[in-house]
Scaffold this active site. Structure first.
Site, PDB file in Angstrom:
ATOM      1  N   ASP A 104       0.824  -1.199   0.000  1.00  0.00           N
ATOM      2  CA  ASP A 104       0.000   0.000   0.000  1.00  0.00           C
ATOM      3  C   ASP A 104       0.866   1.260   0.000  1.00  0.00           C
ATOM      4  O   ASP A 104       0.554   2.247  -0.652  1.00  0.00           O
ATOM      5  CB  ASP A 104      -0.916   0.015   1.228  1.00  0.00           C
ATOM      6  CG  ASP A 104      -2.030  -1.006   1.081  1.00  0.00           C
ATOM      7  OD1 ASP A 104      -2.079  -1.677   0.029  1.00  0.00           O
ATOM      8  OD2 ASP A 104      -2.834  -1.139   2.021  1.00  0.00           O
ATOM      9  N   ALA A 105       1.977   1.196   0.752  1.00  0.00           N
ATOM     10  CA  ALA A 105       2.838   2.378   0.853  1.00  0.00           C
ATOM     11  C   ALA A 105       3.458   2.711  -0.512  1.00  0.00           C
ATOM     12  O   ALA A 105       3.503   3.877  -0.920  1.00  0.00           O
ATOM     13  CB  ALA A 105       3.933   2.135   1.883  1.00  0.00           C
ATOM     14  N   TYR A 157       2.225   1.891  -3.371  1.00  0.00           N
ATOM     15  CA  TYR A 157       1.127   2.338  -4.229  1.00  0.00           C
ATOM     16  C   TYR A 157       0.845   3.825  -3.972  1.00  0.00           C
ATOM     17  O   TYR A 157       0.742   4.633  -4.892  1.00  0.00           O
ATOM     18  CB  TYR A 157      -0.123   1.504  -3.935  1.00  0.00           C
ATOM     19  CG  TYR A 157      -1.335   1.924  -4.723  1.00  0.00           C
ATOM     20  CD1 TYR A 157      -1.589   1.406  -5.988  1.00  0.00           C
ATOM     21  CD2 TYR A 157      -2.231   2.855  -4.200  1.00  0.00           C
ATOM     22  CE1 TYR A 157      -2.700   1.797  -6.706  1.00  0.00           C
ATOM     23  CE2 TYR A 157      -3.344   3.256  -4.915  1.00  0.00           C
ATOM     24  CZ  TYR A 157      -3.572   2.723  -6.170  1.00  0.00           C
ATOM     25  OH  TYR A 157      -4.661   3.127  -6.888  1.00  0.00           O
ATOM     26  N   LEU A 177     -31.411  12.225 -22.326  1.00  0.00           N
ATOM     27  CA  LEU A 177     -32.066  13.084 -23.310  1.00  0.00           C
ATOM     28  C   LEU A 177     -31.471  12.852 -24.688  1.00  0.00           C
ATOM     29  O   LEU A 177     -30.279  12.590 -24.818  1.00  0.00           O
ATOM     30  CB  LEU A 177     -31.849  14.553 -22.947  1.00  0.00           C
ATOM     31  CG  LEU A 177     -32.501  15.055 -21.664  1.00  0.00           C
ATOM     32  CD1 LEU A 177     -31.966  16.424 -21.296  1.00  0.00           C
ATOM     33  CD2 LEU A 177     -34.014  15.098 -21.840  1.00  0.00           C
ATOM     34  N   GLU A 200     -34.077  25.570 -20.552  1.00  0.00           N
ATOM     35  CA  GLU A 200     -33.229  25.756 -19.372  1.00  0.00           C
ATOM     36  C   GLU A 200     -31.827  25.219 -19.628  1.00  0.00           C
ATOM     37  O   GLU A 200     -31.648  24.293 -20.420  1.00  0.00           O
ATOM     38  CB  GLU A 200     -33.845  25.047 -18.161  1.00  0.00           C
ATOM     39  CG  GLU A 200     -34.272  23.624 -18.420  1.00  0.00           C
ATOM     40  CD  GLU A 200     -35.068  23.020 -17.253  1.00  0.00           C
ATOM     41  OE1 GLU A 200     -34.440  22.345 -16.438  1.00  0.00           O
ATOM     42  OE2 GLU A 200     -36.286  23.238 -17.186  1.00  0.00           O
ATOM     43  N   LYS A 228     -28.458  23.194 -19.690  1.00  0.00           N
ATOM     44  CA  LYS A 228     -28.119  21.801 -19.379  1.00  0.00           C
ATOM     45  C   LYS A 228     -26.844  21.836 -18.555  1.00  0.00           C
ATOM     46  O   LYS A 228     -25.758  22.104 -19.065  1.00  0.00           O
ATOM     47  CB  LYS A 228     -27.923  20.990 -20.655  1.00  0.00           C
ATOM     48  CG  LYS A 228     -27.639  19.522 -20.368  1.00  0.00           C
ATOM     49  CD  LYS A 228     -27.767  18.693 -21.623  1.00  0.00           C
ATOM     50  CE  LYS A 228     -27.720  17.200 -21.335  1.00  0.00           C
ATOM     51  NZ  LYS A 228     -26.470  16.759 -20.713  1.00  0.00           N
ATOM     52  N   ASP A 265     -23.667  20.747 -16.463  1.00  0.00           N
ATOM     53  CA  ASP A 265     -22.719  19.654 -16.639  1.00  0.00           C
ATOM     54  C   ASP A 265     -22.233  19.170 -15.277  1.00  0.00           C
ATOM     55  O   ASP A 265     -21.162  19.532 -14.820  1.00  0.00           O
ATOM     56  CB  ASP A 265     -21.548  20.155 -17.492  1.00  0.00           C
ATOM     57  CG  ASP A 265     -20.755  19.007 -18.074  1.00  0.00           C
ATOM     58  OD1 ASP A 265     -21.184  17.852 -17.916  1.00  0.00           O
ATOM     59  OD2 ASP A 265     -19.720  19.274 -18.691  1.00  0.00           O
ATOM     60  N   TYR A 291     -34.563  20.418 -11.414  1.00  0.00           N
ATOM     61  CA  TYR A 291     -35.160  20.651 -12.727  1.00  0.00           C
ATOM     62  C   TYR A 291     -36.184  19.612 -13.143  1.00  0.00           C
ATOM     63  O   TYR A 291     -36.788  19.723 -14.199  1.00  0.00           O
ATOM     64  CB  TYR A 291     -34.091  20.767 -13.810  1.00  0.00           C
ATOM     65  CG  TYR A 291     -33.110  19.619 -13.895  1.00  0.00           C
ATOM     66  CD1 TYR A 291     -33.531  18.337 -14.199  1.00  0.00           C
ATOM     67  CD2 TYR A 291     -31.745  19.832 -13.668  1.00  0.00           C
ATOM     68  CE1 TYR A 291     -32.634  17.289 -14.264  1.00  0.00           C
ATOM     69  CE2 TYR A 291     -30.837  18.784 -13.730  1.00  0.00           C
ATOM     70  CZ  TYR A 291     -31.293  17.519 -14.025  1.00  0.00           C
ATOM     71  OH  TYR A 291     -30.405  16.476 -14.093  1.00  0.00           O
ATOM     72  N   LYS A 306     -38.095  21.620 -23.036  1.00  0.00           N
ATOM     73  CA  LYS A 306     -39.108  20.677 -22.541  1.00  0.00           C
ATOM     74  C   LYS A 306     -40.495  21.206 -22.850  1.00  0.00           C
ATOM     75  O   LYS A 306     -40.746  22.407 -22.681  1.00  0.00           O
ATOM     76  CB  LYS A 306     -38.977  20.514 -21.020  1.00  0.00           C
ATOM     77  CG  LYS A 306     -37.633  20.012 -20.563  1.00  0.00           C
ATOM     78  CD  LYS A 306     -37.536  19.960 -19.052  1.00  0.00           C
ATOM     79  CE  LYS A 306     -36.120  19.566 -18.649  1.00  0.00           C
ATOM     80  NZ  LYS A 306     -35.902  19.667 -17.213  1.00  0.00           N
ATOM     81  N   LYS A 315     -27.290  20.961 -27.873  1.00  0.00           N
ATOM     82  CA  LYS A 315     -25.916  21.068 -27.408  1.00  0.00           C
ATOM     83  C   LYS A 315     -25.204  22.287 -27.991  1.00  0.00           C
ATOM     84  O   LYS A 315     -25.474  22.681 -29.129  1.00  0.00           O
ATOM     85  CB  LYS A 315     -25.131  19.811 -27.811  1.00  0.00           C
ATOM     86  CG  LYS A 315     -25.607  18.544 -27.141  1.00  0.00           C
ATOM     87  CD  LYS A 315     -25.448  18.642 -25.641  1.00  0.00           C
ATOM     88  CE  LYS A 315     -25.380  17.311 -24.943  1.00  0.00           C
ATOM     89  NZ  LYS A 315     -24.236  16.493 -25.233  1.00  0.00           N
ATOM     90  N   CYS A 364      -6.358  -7.871 -43.419  1.00  0.00           N
ATOM     91  CA  CYS A 364      -6.623  -7.665 -41.998  1.00  0.00           C
ATOM     92  C   CYS A 364      -5.281  -7.592 -41.267  1.00  0.00           C
ATOM     93  O   CYS A 364      -4.449  -8.481 -41.442  1.00  0.00           O
ATOM     94  CB  CYS A 364      -7.462  -8.824 -41.463  1.00  0.00           C
ATOM     95  SG  CYS A 364      -7.628  -8.821 -39.672  1.00  0.00           S
ATOM     96  N   CYS A 404     -10.997 -15.093 -37.592  1.00  0.00           N
ATOM     97  CA  CYS A 404     -10.048 -14.001 -37.319  1.00  0.00           C
ATOM     98  C   CYS A 404      -9.993 -13.805 -35.811  1.00  0.00           C
ATOM     99  O   CYS A 404     -11.004 -13.525 -35.180  1.00  0.00           O
ATOM    100  CB  CYS A 404     -10.498 -12.708 -37.993  1.00  0.00           C
ATOM    101  SG  CYS A 404      -9.578 -11.262 -37.428  1.00  0.00           S
TER     102      CYS A 404
END
Ligand code: IVH
Length: 700
Positions: free
Chosen positions: A28-29, A31, A78, A111, A113, A115, A222, A286, A310, A415, A439
């Site tokens: 752990d140390a 890491y 949506l 309205e 959107k 994020d 919303y 909406k 968007k 390929c 393949c």
């Protein structure tokens, strides 16, 4: 930066060893030291933080630590509009569906959107009792303790409040709070986040709510899920109600008279975007009237009554370093751009799709030139764009900066994996490896797809495990996964043992076998999607599962469709498939072709020996008079559009078919009905007119 990439890779490998295989390879140390080093570099170069950096992902541990919550009303996504035309189409579809006169206004609410990440807050008798993340839309995580720490989430609602009220909205972080928090984190040597959305998600999904309490999270309301009653008949009315209850509602949410005014509001919000103080990625439109929202309903997982318009995608320039070929599960060879890493809208991009070989050559899907016919070459300076969560794309090339030595890209003739000839059939944009499941790349991709989350979702087998089992020749097709234990388990008939493989142990092998056993029964749609039939996505798989109900029925119908030859005047099983809303001819024929393919069916038979797909429950109002019945509409409907009638019939549990047969239970015939009415009469099938139909389904 190379060191950041190297650290990320190493941490990911250790994460995998620890979380997925329960078999850590370092202390752990050690890491933590690696992670600290990566965080320090990220703090110094926040613009280089990759979206999938191990410091950004919340990690497998917390995700497993939350209790699951089943949403009583699914949390949906949506559909998107990217242009004004898309937005105008949205209104046109609504008019058509509701059969509105052309001068009837369709009032909307527009309205921002936001994020962030969505959150559902359940109040019972005015008290907050549960908060849940969206999760996969059906099941989310219980984050009640964390949600309670937000100032903008009221603990109690005062006044006349419905007994049950599930308020939904977005958790987000303002730019200012985000910057201050990241600076404080960097000072402490703690994790810094790439963008406010990641920061909000990471902060809400903390197992220790004291940490969430320290994070500057906010909530905008919303929408809503389960409610015992609503005090308003419009979207805008409910937003006002939320405000009155003390929730924050976006001040930029505006009731507008129709789509034209909505587009004007969109331009206004777009112009103000940089001054809002938080990230938004578009404007949601909406339908204001809730009775219309109800009539419009949903199409698969998206409402017909709302759409996200968007903002144009973010772009950046970088160098195209290589063009690789990826072999997909259907053999499609997709050229992929390897890019010099560049930040696009807060995310580091180093790969982008190039769609197909014509796209590289400067030709569009219609054979007409794109980018004025400019091709793409290794060494070119290209423009990359990224919209929302979609895969980044290369959209343009700066010819002036093309190195003199740059060579035109040579289309593959074979390929890259199995060297079989790669061919492109007339009329197709895609070149394919001709080797089918022989393949290795195709077979491996199919296996990866089979075990993936949306499909069989076998925990503990991912890309790496599939590749490893493939290399050992332990797994060649899906059925082989289910015999792993019998072959390589503690009492396996093969002398080799999974537990003795590098990276595995007794415990992790046992866990894997248990995870595989857990999938010997799966929902029908997961099984169907897992088969990897061309064009069959998760949504279509669900539609088909619902329509046929059981694997036996579906397989029988598809086999019958495959046997009915082209010279017969009608192919009833095929018509039935086509009658499903959301299934088109290309998809239907791909499914039928799959069932006609002997090798594919033999593999399915081998798989079915180990897996039992569960019958799909039809979303049926069983007390409706048309539940389980097959109905056909013909002639002209005057009070509602054909689409609305069909959607209504389906929501009441009926199957809507396009043709009359002995299996038809009810024909709804409007004026002008012809051959279908005659056939129904000849077969003695019950027939009603539109009013009769409306009377039948009224008040349901
Ligand atoms: S309405 C049935 N309104 O966008 C539709 N969603 O793609 C319910 N979002 O998961 C969603 N701002 O997290 C709605 N003003 C807004 C929103 C909004 C952001 C997010 C939400 C949802 C996603 C849908």
């Amino acid at each position: 930066m190379a060191e950041m990439a190297r650290l990320s890779d190493a941490l990911r490998a250790h994460d995998d060893a620890y979380h997925r295989r329960d078999d850590p390879e370092i202390s752990d140390a050690d890491y933590d030291a690696l992670k600290r080093r990566l965080r320090a570099l990220e703090a110094a170069h926040p613009e280089l933080i990759a979206e999938d950096s191990p410091t950004q992902t919340v990690g497998a541990a917390p995700a497993e630590g939350f209790e699951k919550v089943r949403h009583r009303v699914p949390m949906l996504s949506l559909g998107n509009a990217f242009t004004d035309e898309d937005a105008l189409d949205f209104e046109a579809r609504i008019r058509r569906f509701l059969s509105l006169e052309t001068d009837m206004p369709v009032a909307l609410v527009a309205e921002p959107k936001i994020d962030g990440l969505s959150l559902a807050l359940r109040y019972e008798n005015g008290r907050l009792v549960e908060a849940a993340t969206r999760g996969d839309g059906t099941t989310g995580e219980n984050v009640t303790a964390n949600a309670r720490t937000l100032d903008t989430v009221p603990e109690r609602l005062e006044g006349a409040v419905p007994e049950v009220l599930e308020v939904r909205g977005e958790v987000y972080m303002t730019h200012e709070d985000f910057a201050a928090m990241n600076a404080a984190q960097a000072d402490k040597g703690a994790k810094v986040f790439a963008n406010p959305r990641n920061a909000a998600a990471g902060s809400l999904r903390q197992l220790d709510s004291r940490i969430t309490a320290e994070r500057p999270l906010k909530f905008f309301a919303y929408s809503w899920g389960e409610v015992s009653s609503l005090p308003a008949g419009t979207q805008s009315g409910v937003l006002d109600f939320f405000r009155a209850l003390g929730f924050m509602v976006s001040p930029a949410a505006k009731a507008v008279s129709g789509i034209r005014e909505a587009l004007t509001h969109y331009r206004g919000i777009e112009a103000e975007r940089a001054n809002l103080g938080y990230d938004i990625d578009g404007v949601v439109y909406k339908v204001d009237r809730l009775d219309w929202q109800r009539r419009l309903g949903f199409r698969s997982s998206q409402p017909r009554w709302a759409i996200a318009h968007k903002f144009p995608a973010e772009r950046a320039q970088t160098v195209l370093e290589a063009i690789d070929i990826q072999v997909g599960r259907t053999g499609a060879l997709t050229p992929t751009a390897r890019l010099r890493p560049v930040t696009v809208g807060g995310v580091v991009v180093s790969n982008a799709t190039l769609h197909n070989e014509d796209y590289v050559a400067g030709l569009g899907a219609d054979g007409q030139p794109i980018r004025d016919g400019r091709d793409l070459r290794v060494g070119d300076t290209v423009t990359v764009y990224r919209a929302g969560d979609v895969i980044p794309k290369v959209i343009d090339v700066d010819i002036a900066r093309r190195p003199a030595t740059a060579q035109p890209w040579a289309r593959p003739t074979a390929c890259p994996i199995c060297s079989a000839p790669a061919v492109r059939e007339a009329g197709e944009a895609v070149r394919r490896c001709t080797n089918g499941l022989t393949c290795p790349a195709q077979a491996v991709e199919r296996l990866k797809h089979f075990v993936s989350r949306g499909a069989m979702d076998i925990e503990g087998i991912g890309t790496k495990q599939v590749e490893a089992f493939w290399a050992l020749e332990w797994v060649r097709e899906p059925a082989d996964i289910f015999t792993l234990e019998a072959r390589f388990g503690p009492k396996g008939r093969d002398a080799r043992r999974l537990a003795r493989l590098e990276g595995w142990g007794e415990r992790s092998a046992e866990k894997l076998f248990a995870a595989i056993d857990a999938r010997r029964q799966v929902p029908l749609h997961r099984f169907l999607f897992g088969l990897g039939i061309r064009h069959v996505g998760e949504t279509t798989a669900k539609l088909m599962a619902r329509s046929y109900g059981s694997w036996a029925t579906l397989a029988e119908a598809m086999t019958a469709a495959a046997m009915a030859t082209g010279d017969e005047p009608s192919n009833e099983p095929r018509d039935h498939l086509l009658a499903i809303d959301g299934v088109g001819a290309v998809l239907a024929d791909a499914v039928i072709a799959f069932f006609a393919d002997e090798r594919a069916m033999a593999a399915v038979d081998r798989l079915i020996a180990h897996v039992s797909p569960e019958d799909a429950e039809a979303p049926v109002a069983t007390d409706s008079p048309v539940a389980g019945k097959t109905v056909v509409f013909t002639g002209k409907l005057e009070k509602m559009s054909r689409d609305e009638a069909k959607a209504r019939a389906e929501s009441l549990g009926a199957k809507v078919s396009g043709s009359v047969s002995a299996k038809t239970d009810l024909l709804i015939a409007g004026p002008g009905a012809g051959s279908k009415l005659k056939k129904a009469e000849a077969l003695g099938i019950e027939t009603v007119d539109e009013d009769g139909w409306l009377a039948l389904v009224a008040d349901l």
